[in-house]
Scaffold this motif. Structure first.
Motif, PDB file in Angstrom:
ATOM      1  N   ILE A 605       0.857  -1.194   0.000  1.00 54.28           N
ATOM      2  CA  ILE A 605       0.000   0.000   0.000  1.00 54.28           C
ATOM      3  C   ILE A 605       0.889   1.238   0.000  1.00 54.28           C
ATOM      4  O   ILE A 605       1.868   1.318   0.758  1.00 54.28           O
ATOM      5  N   GLU A 606       0.581   2.216  -0.829  1.00 51.50           N
ATOM      6  CA  GLU A 606       1.353   3.458  -0.868  1.00 51.50           C
ATOM      7  C   GLU A 606       0.801   4.441   0.167  1.00 51.50           C
ATOM      8  O   GLU A 606      -0.386   4.412   0.508  1.00 51.50           O
ATOM      9  N   THR A 607       1.676   5.329   0.630  1.00 49.08           N
ATOM     10  CA  THR A 607       1.304   6.277   1.692  1.00 49.08           C
ATOM     11  C   THR A 607       1.359   7.712   1.182  1.00 49.08           C
ATOM     12  O   THR A 607       2.192   8.067   0.341  1.00 49.08           O
ATOM     13  N   ILE A 608       0.464   8.523   1.719  1.00 45.44           N
ATOM     14  CA  ILE A 608       0.389   9.947   1.374  1.00 45.44           C
ATOM     15  C   ILE A 608       0.347  10.740   2.670  1.00 45.44           C
ATOM     16  O   ILE A 608      -0.475  10.465   3.558  1.00 45.44           O
ATOM     17  N   ALA A 609       1.206  11.720   2.792  1.00 44.63           N
ATOM     18  CA  ALA A 609       1.223  12.582   3.981  1.00 44.63           C
ATOM     19  C   ALA A 609       0.384  13.829   3.712  1.00 44.63           C
ATOM     20  O   ALA A 609       0.603  14.534   2.722  1.00 44.63           O
ATOM     21  N   GLU A 610      -0.559  14.088   4.615  1.00 42.30           N
ATOM     22  CA  GLU A 610      -1.404  15.283   4.496  1.00 42.30           C
ATOM     23  C   GLU A 610      -0.832  16.425   5.335  1.00 42.30           C
ATOM     24  O   GLU A 610      -0.001  16.218   6.225  1.00 42.30           O
ATOM     25  N   PHE A 611      -1.231  17.646   5.027  1.00 46.35           N
ATOM     26  CA  PHE A 611      -0.866  18.843   5.799  1.00 46.35           C
ATOM     27  C   PHE A 611       0.643  19.117   5.784  1.00 46.35           C
ATOM     28  O   PHE A 611       1.219  19.526   6.792  1.00 46.35           O
ATOM     29  N   VAL A 612       1.274  18.863   4.670  1.00 42.75           N
ATOM     30  CA  VAL A 612       2.692  19.213   4.541  1.00 42.75           C
ATOM     31  C   VAL A 612       2.755  20.711   4.262  1.00 42.75           C
ATOM     32  O   VAL A 612       2.459  21.159   3.151  1.00 42.75           O
ATOM     33  N   SER A 613       3.164  21.465   5.282  1.00 43.44           N
ATOM     34  CA  SER A 613       3.054  22.921   5.190  1.00 43.44           C
ATOM     35  C   SER A 613       4.391  23.643   5.093  1.00 43.44           C
ATOM     36  O   SER A 613       4.427  24.852   4.842  1.00 43.44           O
ATOM     37  N   GLU A 614       5.503  22.920   5.312  1.00 43.97           N
ATOM     38  CA  GLU A 614       6.812  23.586   5.249  1.00 43.97           C
ATOM     39  C   GLU A 614       7.889  22.597   4.839  1.00 43.97           C
ATOM     40  O   GLU A 614       7.704  21.374   4.883  1.00 43.97           O
ATOM     41  N   GLU A 615       9.045  23.130   4.464  1.00 46.38           N
ATOM     42  CA  GLU A 615      10.131  22.309   3.917  1.00 46.38           C
ATOM     43  C   GLU A 615      10.649  21.301   4.935  1.00 46.38           C
ATOM     44  O   GLU A 615      10.972  20.159   4.592  1.00 46.38           O
ATOM     45  N   GLU A 616      10.726  21.708   6.214  1.00 42.45           N
ATOM     46  CA  GLU A 616      11.256  20.813   7.243  1.00 42.45           C
ATOM     47  C   GLU A 616      10.395  19.555   7.382  1.00 42.45           C
ATOM     48  O   GLU A 616      10.910  18.448   7.546  1.00 42.45           O
ATOM     49  N   ILE A 617       9.056  19.750   7.294  1.00 42.82           N
ATOM     50  CA  ILE A 617       8.145  18.598   7.356  1.00 42.82           C
ATOM     51  C   ILE A 617       8.338  17.723   6.124  1.00 42.82           C
ATOM     52  O   ILE A 617       8.396  16.485   6.212  1.00 42.82           O
ATOM     53  N   TYR A 618       8.487  18.390   4.971  1.00 37.65           N
ATOM     54  CA  TYR A 618       8.639  17.656   3.715  1.00 37.65           C
ATOM     55  C   TYR A 618       9.898  16.788   3.740  1.00 37.65           C
ATOM     56  O   TYR A 618       9.883  15.610   3.362  1.00 37.65           O
ATOM     57  N   ASN A 619      10.993  17.350   4.219  1.00 34.05           N
ATOM     58  CA  ASN A 619      12.248  16.596   4.287  1.00 34.05           C
ATOM     59  C   ASN A 619      12.136  15.413   5.240  1.00 34.05           C
ATOM     60  O   ASN A 619      12.686  14.335   4.984  1.00 34.05           O
ATOM     61  N   LYS A 620      11.412  15.614   6.349  1.00 34.16           N
ATOM     62  CA  LYS A 620      11.271  14.542   7.339  1.00 34.16           C
ATOM     63  C   LYS A 620      10.470  13.372   6.783  1.00 34.16           C
ATOM     64  O   LYS A 620      10.851  12.200   6.972  1.00 34.16           O
ATOM     65  N   ILE A 621       9.373  13.653   6.103  1.00 37.07           N
ATOM     66  CA  ILE A 621       8.546  12.547   5.602  1.00 37.07           C
ATOM     67  C   ILE A 621       9.239  11.813   4.455  1.00 37.07           C
ATOM     68  O   ILE A 621       9.016  10.614   4.248  1.00 37.07           O
ATOM     69  N   LYS A 622      10.104  12.515   3.730  1.00 33.91           N
ATOM     70  CA  LYS A 622      10.892  11.813   2.712  1.00 33.91           C
ATOM     71  C   LYS A 622      11.861  10.844   3.377  1.00 33.91           C
ATOM     72  O   LYS A 622      12.057   9.721   2.897  1.00 33.91           O
ATOM     73  N   ASP A 623      12.478  11.302   4.480  1.00 35.85           N
ATOM     74  CA  ASP A 623      13.392  10.430   5.217  1.00 35.85           C
ATOM     75  C   ASP A 623      12.669   9.194   5.758  1.00 35.85           C
ATOM     76  O   ASP A 623      13.280   8.123   5.902  1.00 35.85           O
ATOM     77  N   LEU A 624      11.368   9.344   6.061  1.00 33.44           N
ATOM     78  CA  LEU A 624      10.577   8.228   6.596  1.00 33.44           C
ATOM     79  C   LEU A 624       9.968   7.370   5.489  1.00 33.44           C
ATOM     80  O   LEU A 624       9.186   6.465   5.749  1.00 33.44           O
ATOM     81  N   ASN A 625      10.337   7.683   4.230  1.00 32.29           N
ATOM     82  CA  ASN A 625       9.911   6.892   3.066  1.00 32.29           C
ATOM     83  C   ASN A 625       8.415   6.963   2.772  1.00 32.29           C
ATOM     84  O   ASN A 625       7.817   6.005   2.259  1.00 32.29           O
ATOM     85  N   VAL A 626       7.775   8.087   3.120  1.00 28.34           N
ATOM     86  CA  VAL A 626       6.390   8.314   2.705  1.00 28.34           C
ATOM     87  C   VAL A 626       6.390   8.543   1.198  1.00 28.34           C
ATOM     88  O   VAL A 626       7.241   9.269   0.668  1.00 28.34           O
ATOM     89  N   ASP A 627       5.485   7.932   0.464  1.00 32.23           N
ATOM     90  CA  ASP A 627       5.500   7.965  -1.001  1.00 32.23           C
ATOM     91  C   ASP A 627       5.076   9.316  -1.579  1.00 32.23           C
ATOM     92  O   ASP A 627       5.659   9.776  -2.568  1.00 32.23           O
ATOM     93  N   TYR A 628       4.036   9.946  -1.010  1.00 33.35           N
ATOM     94  CA  TYR A 628       3.494  11.178  -1.598  1.00 33.35           C
ATOM     95  C   TYR A 628       3.262  12.227  -0.508  1.00 33.35           C
ATOM     96  O   TYR A 628       3.080  11.893   0.678  1.00 33.35           O
ATOM     97  N   SER A 629       3.210  13.487  -0.944  1.00 31.90           N
ATOM     98  CA  SER A 629       2.947  14.598  -0.024  1.00 31.90           C
ATOM     99  C   SER A 629       1.849  15.493  -0.589  1.00 31.90           C
ATOM    100  O   SER A 629       1.745  15.681  -1.808  1.00 31.90           O
ATOM    101  N   GLN A 630       1.100  16.065   0.326  1.00 34.99           N
ATOM    102  CA  GLN A 630       0.013  16.976  -0.054  1.00 34.99           C
ATOM    103  C   GLN A 630      -0.064  18.077   0.996  1.00 34.99           C
ATOM    104  O   GLN A 630      -0.064  17.801   2.190  1.00 34.99           O
TER     105      GLN A 630
END
Length: 642
Positions: A605-630
Motif C-alpha cells: 500500500i502506498e502512503t500519502i502525507a497530508e498537511f505538509v506545510s513547510e520544507e522541514e516537514i517535507y524533508n522529514k517525511i521523505k526520510d521516513l519513506n512516505v511515497d506522496y505529499s500533499q
C-alpha cells in the motif's frame, strides 16, 4: 270579604319544522349570522325570497322558533338594519338553536277551542284578551274567528307587541301569542260558549288538516333524525379527538395534546426526555422488544408523574415530555432528577436480555416558548455529552441556531445557483518531485465571488439534510474534470455516502461512462465501525472492477485499525495531518508515521502525507519513506488543475 278569582289561558301553536340552526353572531336584538350565513340569506334559502317586505310579511307566519326550558317560543323580524343584519323581536344568544316555525291557522283555532273549553270550567264574570299584533298578519281577514266564542259576551282587550309568560319559574317574552284573562268575584259564575262554534271553526277542510299533520310530523321526524345524526357525529368526533391526542403504543397523551396544552398556557415548567441510543435497542433486539421497552418506560414515567403532580406525554419515538404548573421550580427539578436517576439505574429484562437505559433531559422553567427552549436545552445537553440541562440565556443556544439557519440558507442558495464547486490540491511524488495526483475538495462560492471553506458549512449541511446533494454535485463535477485531465483525482466519501444506494448507483453509472475510470481514487474517511459494514467491502470490490483505487483518509488517529486494512484491499493510506504537522519535532508522531509506512509497504500500500506545510516537514517525511505529499507547502487548493 270578597276574593277575586283570576285564571288565564294562552294560545300559541306555531310549530317548528326542519332542522335546528345555530345563532353564531348576534348583538343584543340584532342577529347577524345564523350558521355561516346572514339572516337575509337564511330566509332566502328557506322561503325563496330576498325581498325585505316579503320576508317581513312572511316572517309572521314563519317565525324563528327558539327552545328554552323545553318549550318553544317564536321571534320574528321587526326590520332589516342593513343588507345582512336584522332586528329581532326578542334577544337571542350566541349558540342558541333555532328552527323555522309555521303558523297554522287550523291548529291555532283548534288550540283556541280547547282553551275556551277550559275557561268554561273557571269562575268567570269578565274577560280580557291580549293578542300579539303579529297574529293580524297570520289570520288576515279571518282574525275574528279566533274570538267567535265570545261574540255575545262583553270582552275587553288590545293588540300588544308581545307578551311575558312564566315558564318553569322564569319570565320569558313571547310573540305570536294570545292570552285570555278570566276574572270573577263569584266563584260559581260561568260563561257559556256559543253552540255555533263547531260550524264556525270548520273553516279548514280535511286536506288542510292532512297538510298540517304532514308538515308537523315530517318536520319533527327530520329534526329528531338530525339530532341523532349530530349525536353520532359528536361521538365519532370525540373518538377521533381522543385518537388525535393519544399515543397509540403507550396510551400516553401525545405531542398534539402537549402542544395544545402549551398553547393555552397550561404549564410553566417542561422537560423533554430523550432515551439515548434507543435505535441501538431496535437494531439489536428488534422492534418488538423496542416497543416493549417504550411501553414499560412509559408506564414508569406515567405512574411516577401521577404520584408527583406531574403530567406526562410521549412526544415521538423515544422522546417523552413531563410538565407541571402546580409545584415550585426547585421541586420540579428535584422530582424529574429523581425520576432520571431511577430510570438510569434500572435494569429492564426481556427474554433473559438485560437492557440499561440512559435518559437525557432538557428543561425550560417559567419561559415563553417552553417547548422550543426545552428542546434547545436537550440538544445542548446531547451535543455536550451532558445528561441534564436547564435552558439559560447565557448558553447562547439562539446564536448557534441563528448561525445554522443563516448557513443553511447560504447552502441552499449555493446549490440552486450552481455555486458548489470542486477545488483541486496537488499530490506530489516524493521520489520524482512531480505532481501526479490531486484531491478534489469541496468549496462554496458566495454571492460576492469569495471562496468559502467547507469548515464553515459542511457540518451544517449534514444537520440540515443537504449533505447528499453536495456529494452528488461533487461527483458530477469531478467526473467531468476527469475526462479532461491525465492526473489521478481523488474524491472523499463518508461511510454514509457508501451506505446510500442512490450515491452508489451514481458512482457506478459514472464509472461505466468515464473515459479513464482507473484515474479516480475514492478516499474513504476512516470512521468507527467501518470494518463491520459489508457494504464497504462490496463497494470496494465493485469500483475496483473498473480499475478505480481506494484510499483510507485521516489514518492514524481515532479508530485506526491495521487489521481491517488487509480486509478492505486499499491502495493508499493518507496519514492524518494532526500527525504529519508535528512529525519533525515530536518523537511520538515520528514513530507513528514510521510504523504506518512499514506496515503499508509490507502490504504493498502506498502512503500519502497530508498537511505538509513547510520544507522541514517535507524533508522529514521523505526520510521516513512516505511515497506522496500533499499540503500548502506545494499549493493551496485551486479551481483548476495544473
Amino acid at each position: 270579604m270578597n276574593f277575586l278569582n283570576v285564571n288565564n289561558g294562552s294560545s300559541f301553536n306555531c310549530i317548528p319544522i326542519g332542522k335546528e340552526h345555530e345563532i353564531t353572531l348576534v348583538e343584543d336584538n340584532i342577529v347577524k349570522k345564523i350558521g355561516t350565513i346572514s339572516v337575509k340569506e337564511f330566509y332566502n334559502k328557506y322561503l325563496g325570497t330576498n325581498n325585505n317586505d316579503q320576508i317581513l310579511r312572511m316572517g309572521n307566519k314563519f317565525p324563528l322558533m327558539v327552545k328554552r326550558n323545553n318549550r318553544y317560543f317564536s321571534a320574528h323580524i321587526l326590520k332589516f338594519i342593513n343588507a345582512e343584519e336584522a332586528l329581532i323581536s326578542t334577544k337571542l344568544d350566541i349558540g342558541e338553536k333555532i328552527r323555522i316555525g309555521f303558523g297554522d291557522l287550523r291548529e291555532i283555532l283548534q288550540s283556541a277551542k280547547e282553551m275556551y273549553s277550559e275557561i268554561t270550567r273557571c269562575p268567570c264574570e269578565s274577560l280580557l284578551i291580549y293578542s300579539c299584533d303579529s297574529r293580524k298578519n297570520i289570520f288576515k281577514k279571518v282574525n275574528a274567528k279566533e274570538i267567535i266564542p265570545f261574540k255575545d259576551l262583553s270582552v275587553g282587550g288590545f293588540y300588544t307587541f308581545g307578551e311575558f309568560n312564566n315558564v318553569n319559574n322564569k319570565n320569558m317574552f313571547y310573540t305570536e301569542t294570545m292570552t285570555v284573562l278570566v276574572l270573577s268575584e263569584d266563584v260559581n259564575a260561568r260563561i257559556k260558549i256559543i253552540s255555533e262554534i263547531d260550524d264556525e271553526y270548520s273553516y279548514f277542510n280535511e286536506e288542510d288538516s292532512a297538510l298540517y299533520n304532514l308538515i308537523k310530523n315530517t318536520g319533527e321526524e327530520l329534526n329528531q333524525l338530525n339530532i341523532k345524526l349530530e349525536e353520532k357525529i359528536k361521538e365519532k368526533t370525540d373518538e377521533l379527538e381522543k385518537q388525535y391526542y393519544t399515543d397509540k403504543l403507550t396510551g400516553l397523551e401525545n405531542r398534539n395534546k402537549l402542544i395544545n396544552d402549551l398553547c393555552i398556557e397550561k404549564y410553566t415548567k417542561l422537560t423533554i426526555v430523550d432515551i439515548r441510543s434507543f435505535n441501538d435497542i431496535n437494531d439489536f433486539y428488534g422492534n418488538t422488544i423496542g416497543d416493549k421497552v417504550l411501553k414499560d418506560i412509559s408506564k414508569l414515567i406515567s405512574y411516577y408523574c401521577n404520584e408527583n403532580k406531574l403530567n406526562s406525554y410521549r412526544v415521538n419515538s423515544d422522546i417523552f415530555a413531563i410538565a407541571s404548573s402546580d409545584i415550585s421550580k426547585e421541586e420540579f427539578i428535584a422530582r424529574i432528577q429523581f425520576l432520571q436517576n431511577e430510570i438510569n439505574n434500572q435494569c429492564f429484562v426481556y427474554e433473559e436480555g438485560k437492557i440499561f437505559l440512559t435518559i437525557v433531559m432538557g428543561v425550560a422553567l417559567e419561559e415563553e416558548l417552553l417547548f422550543e427552549k426545552a428542546e434547545m436545552a436537550l440538544n445542548y445537553a446531547k451535543k455536550n455529552k451532558e445528561l441534564f440541562q436547564i435552558y439559560r440565556e447565557d448558553l447562547n443556544i439562539y446564536e448557534g441556531i441563528k448561525e445554522n439557519i443563516i448557513w443553511t440558507k447560504k447552502i441552499k442558495d449555493a446549490i440552486a445557483e450552481n455555486r458548489i464547486v470542486p477545488f483541486f490540491q496537488p499530490i506530489v511524488n516524493n521520489s520524482l518531485k512531480t505532481i501526479e495526483k490531486c484531491e478534489a475538495l469541496i468549496r462554496m462560492i458566495d454571492e460576492n465571488g469569495k471562496v468559502i471553506s467547507p469548515y464553515f458549512f459542511l457540518d451544517i449541511a449534514k444537520k440540515a439534510g443537504l449533505y447528499k446533494e453536495l456529494t452528488i454535485i461533487m461527483l458530477e463535477k469531478t467526473f467531468e474534470v476527469l475526462n479532461k485531465t491525465n492526473y489521478e483525482i481523488s474524491i472523499n466519501l463518508l461511510l454514509q455516502d457508501i451506505m446510500n444506494s442512490e450515491i452508489r448507483a451514481l458512482i457506478i453509472k459514472k464509472l461505466k461512462k468515464v473515459r479513464n475510470p482507473e484515474k479516480i481514487v475514492f478516499e474513504i474517511v476512516e470512521s468507527e465501525g467501518i470494518e463491520n459494514f459489508n457494504e464497504v467491502t462490496e463497494f470496494i470490490k465493485e469500483v475496483k472492477k473498473y480499475g478505480s483505487k481506494i484510499a483510507i483518509d485521516d489514518f492514524g488517529t481515532g479508530y485506526s485499525n491495521f487489521n481491517y486494512l488487509m480486509k478492505l484491499n486499499v491502495d493508499y493510506i493518507k496519514i492524518d495531518g494532526s500527525i504529519i504537522k508535528n512529525v519533525h519535532k515530536d518523537k511520538s508522531a515520528e514513530i507513528v508515521t514510521k510504523t504506518i509506512v512499514l506496515f503499508a509497504k509490507e502490504l504493498g500500500i502506498e502512503t500519502i502525507a497530508e498537511f505538509v506545510s513547510e520544507e522541514e516537514i517535507y524533508n522529514k517525511i521523505k526520510d521516513l519513506n512516505v511515497d506522496y505529499s500533499q499540503g500548502y507547502y506545494f499549493s493551496e487548493p485551486k479551481e483548476n488543475i495544473g
